[in-house]
Design a protein around this motif. Structure first.
Motif, PDB file in Angstrom:
ATOM      1  N   ASN A  84       0.803  -1.231   0.000  1.00 40.54           N
ATOM      2  CA  ASN A  84       0.000   0.000   0.000  1.00 40.54           C
ATOM      3  C   ASN A  84       0.839   1.287   0.000  1.00 40.54           C
ATOM      4  O   ASN A  84       0.608   2.176   0.818  1.00 40.54           O
ATOM      5  N   GLY A  85       1.833   1.351  -0.899  1.00 39.66           N
ATOM      6  CA  GLY A  85       2.619   2.582  -1.022  1.00 39.66           C
ATOM      7  C   GLY A  85       3.761   2.710  -0.029  1.00 39.66           C
ATOM      8  O   GLY A  85       4.479   3.706  -0.025  1.00 39.66           O
ATOM      9  N   LEU A  86       3.944   1.690   0.806  1.00 39.33           N
ATOM     10  CA  LEU A  86       5.007   1.770   1.823  1.00 39.33           C
ATOM     11  C   LEU A  86       6.393   1.873   1.190  1.00 39.33           C
ATOM     12  O   LEU A  86       7.252   2.622   1.646  1.00 39.33           O
ATOM     13  N   VAL A  87       6.619   1.078   0.134  1.00 40.90           N
ATOM     14  CA  VAL A  87       7.910   1.127  -0.574  1.00 40.90           C
ATOM     15  C   VAL A  87       7.638   1.251  -2.071  1.00 40.90           C
ATOM     16  O   VAL A  87       6.551   0.908  -2.542  1.00 40.90           O
ATOM     17  N   GLU A  88       8.667   1.706  -2.796  1.00 41.46           N
ATOM     18  CA  GLU A  88       8.485   1.900  -4.242  1.00 41.46           C
ATOM     19  C   GLU A  88       8.366   0.561  -4.967  1.00 41.46           C
ATOM     20  O   GLU A  88       9.139  -0.364  -4.715  1.00 41.46           O
ATOM     21  N   LEU A  89       7.411   0.491  -5.879  1.00 45.22           N
ATOM     22  CA  LEU A  89       7.231  -0.696  -6.719  1.00 45.22           C
ATOM     23  C   LEU A  89       7.469  -0.290  -8.169  1.00 45.22           C
ATOM     24  O   LEU A  89       7.308   0.877  -8.527  1.00 45.22           O
ATOM     25  N   ASN A  90       7.826  -1.266  -9.010  1.00 46.19           N
ATOM     26  CA  ASN A  90       7.916  -0.954 -10.437  1.00 46.19           C
ATOM     27  C   ASN A  90       6.565  -1.206 -11.103  1.00 46.19           C
ATOM     28  O   ASN A  90       5.583  -1.536 -10.425  1.00 46.19           O
ATOM     29  N   GLU A  91       6.529  -1.109 -12.436  1.00 46.88           N
ATOM     30  CA  GLU A  91       5.235  -1.207 -13.127  1.00 46.88           C
ATOM     31  C   GLU A  91       4.645  -2.612 -13.046  1.00 46.88           C
ATOM     32  O   GLU A  91       3.454  -2.813 -13.263  1.00 46.88           O
ATOM     33  N   LYS A  92       5.506  -3.599 -12.677  1.00 50.19           N
ATOM     34  CA  LYS A  92       4.994  -4.971 -12.525  1.00 50.19           C
ATOM     35  C   LYS A  92       4.590  -5.274 -11.073  1.00 50.19           C
ATOM     36  O   LYS A  92       4.236  -6.397 -10.745  1.00 50.19           O
ATOM     37  N   GLY A  93       4.710  -4.266 -10.234  1.00 54.73           N
ATOM     38  CA  GLY A  93       4.344  -4.469  -8.829  1.00 54.73           C
ATOM     39  C   GLY A  93       5.475  -5.074  -8.018  1.00 54.73           C
ATOM     40  O   GLY A  93       5.286  -5.441  -6.851  1.00 54.73           O
ATOM     41  N   GLU A  94       6.662  -5.174  -8.612  1.00 58.10           N
ATOM     42  CA  GLU A  94       7.802  -5.738  -7.876  1.00 58.10           C
ATOM     43  C   GLU A  94       8.462  -4.638  -7.031  1.00 58.10           C
ATOM     44  O   GLU A  94       8.473  -3.470  -7.429  1.00 58.10           O
ATOM     45  N   ILE A  95       9.027  -5.050  -5.899  1.00 54.14           N
ATOM     46  CA  ILE A  95       9.667  -4.082  -4.999  1.00 54.14           C
ATOM     47  C   ILE A  95      11.023  -3.666  -5.570  1.00 54.14           C
ATOM     48  O   ILE A  95      11.863  -4.518  -5.876  1.00 54.14           O
ATOM     49  N   VAL A  96      11.200  -2.364  -5.718  1.00 50.02           N
ATOM     50  CA  VAL A  96      12.457  -1.851  -6.258  1.00 50.02           C
ATOM     51  C   VAL A  96      13.514  -1.880  -5.149  1.00 50.02           C
ATOM     52  O   VAL A  96      13.282  -1.358  -4.056  1.00 50.02           O
ATOM     53  N   VAL A  97      14.646  -2.549  -5.438  1.00 45.44           N
ATOM     54  CA  VAL A  97      15.737  -2.620  -4.451  1.00 45.44           C
ATOM     55  C   VAL A  97      17.055  -2.217  -5.110  1.00 45.44           C
ATOM     56  O   VAL A  97      17.198  -2.302  -6.323  1.00 45.44           O
ATOM     57  N   ASN A  98      18.008  -1.804  -4.265  1.00 46.32           N
ATOM     58  CA  ASN A  98      19.351  -1.558  -4.788  1.00 46.32           C
ATOM     59  C   ASN A  98      20.207  -2.806  -4.513  1.00 46.32           C
ATOM     60  O   ASN A  98      19.681  -3.839  -4.089  1.00 46.32           O
ATOM     61  N   ASN A  99      21.511  -2.710  -4.747  1.00 48.60           N
ATOM     62  CA  ASN A  99      22.324  -3.923  -4.611  1.00 48.60           C
ATOM     63  C   ASN A  99      22.595  -4.328  -3.164  1.00 48.60           C
ATOM     64  O   ASN A  99      23.267  -5.307  -2.898  1.00 48.60           O
ATOM     65  N   LYS A 100      22.048  -3.563  -2.217  1.00 48.47           N
ATOM     66  CA  LYS A 100      22.111  -3.990  -0.806  1.00 48.47           C
ATOM     67  C   LYS A 100      20.737  -4.442  -0.329  1.00 48.47           C
ATOM     68  O   LYS A 100      20.483  -4.534   0.874  1.00 48.47           O
ATOM     69  N   GLY A 129      18.435 -12.962   0.071  1.00 50.40           N
ATOM     70  CA  GLY A 129      18.011 -13.074   1.469  1.00 50.40           C
ATOM     71  C   GLY A 129      19.190 -12.880   2.402  1.00 50.40           C
ATOM     72  O   GLY A 129      19.093 -12.183   3.424  1.00 50.40           O
ATOM     73  N   ALA A 130      20.326 -13.474   2.040  1.00 49.21           N
ATOM     74  CA  ALA A 130      21.535 -13.321   2.859  1.00 49.21           C
ATOM     75  C   ALA A 130      21.983 -11.859   2.875  1.00 49.21           C
ATOM     76  O   ALA A 130      22.326 -11.303   3.928  1.00 49.21           O
ATOM     77  N   LYS A 131      21.955 -11.234   1.702  1.00 46.71           N
ATOM     78  CA  LYS A 131      22.359  -9.821   1.621  1.00 46.71           C
ATOM     79  C   LYS A 131      21.416  -8.949   2.446  1.00 46.71           C
ATOM     80  O   LYS A 131      21.848  -8.045   3.154  1.00 46.71           O
ATOM     81  N   ALA A 132      20.117  -9.224   2.326  1.00 44.71           N
ATOM     82  CA  ALA A 132      19.128  -8.420   3.059  1.00 44.71           C
ATOM     83  C   ALA A 132      19.344  -8.562   4.568  1.00 44.71           C
ATOM     84  O   ALA A 132      19.255  -7.575   5.310  1.00 44.71           O
ATOM     85  N   GLY A 133      19.671  -9.786   5.007  1.00 46.95           N
ATOM     86  CA  GLY A 133      19.906 -10.024   6.434  1.00 46.95           C
ATOM     87  C   GLY A 133      21.096  -9.218   6.938  1.00 46.95           C
ATOM     88  O   GLY A 133      21.020  -8.560   7.992  1.00 46.95           O
TER      89      GLY A 133
END
Ligand code: FAD
Length: 160
Positions: A84-100, A129-133
């Protein structure tokens, strides 16, 4: 893969033609133990504790087919509406992340198929998942003014 181990494989698709990698589609269509059911819908998986069959509707009507197992593959949709707008999504609804694996909102990290990574594979999701952790750990450490994990693992004494 199933063709080589199963007596009979039913490949059921709602579309009127198979879509996918041409070589793979060719080996499916040519295999003698594969029955293609196109423009067909699975209405029901039948069975109690164990799968016994499926109810399929196609142009000829509804038929019951005995099967020992069902593998469901219905395409790919990122279920991110709840964010619900908490984080940026792309046009496919995927969560936009950087390399971290950082999202657009500080302190929220994302990993796996739900992110905008172009390749949806187990090893990639696990790696993310490991990187996100680790990134989340560093985020909390920085908030506390404590040492963070560095890429060389040699020192934890910097918070850079
Ligand atoms: C048919 C098929 C074949 C594949 N073959 C391969 C292969 O051979 N090799 C390979 O590397 N990859 C393969 N993949 C891709 C691989 O399965 C995925 O890349 C991987 O599972 C993604 O892991 P994930 O943890 O990001 O997501 P998932 O494994 O999808 O896990 C997400 C989990 O979150 C749960 N969930 C969803 N929404 C919520 C919510 N709101 N609250 C709580 N839980 C929720 C889901 O139920 C699910 O359990 C295949 C995928 C499919 C569909």
């Amino acid at each position: 893969m199933l063709c080589s181990i199963a007596e009979r494989v039913y490949l059921i698709s709602r579309s009127s033609a198979l879509v996918g990698h041409k070589d793979l589609m060719g080996s499916c269509s040519n295999a003698r133990n594969v029955e293609l059911l196109l423009s067909a819908n699975v209405l029901e998986i039948v069975g109690d504790n164990k799968v016994k069959g499926i109810k399929v509707k196609d142009a000829q009507g509804i038929k019951d087919i005995e099967v020992d197992g069902v593998f469901v593959e219905l395409g790919y949709i990122a279920r991110t509406e709840w964010l619900n707008g908490l984080v940026e999504l792309n046009e496919k609804g995927e969560i936009v992340v950087n390399n971290k694996q950082e999202t657009s909102r500080a302190g929220i990290f994302a990993a796996g198929d739900v992110t905008d990574t172009p390749f949806k594979q187990l090893v990639i999701s696990a790696g993310e998942g490991a990187k996100a952790g680790l990134a989340a750990y560093n985020y909390v450490q920085r908030l506390k003014g404590k040492p963070v994990v560095r890429s060389d693992w040699k020192t934890l004494l910097t918070n850079k």
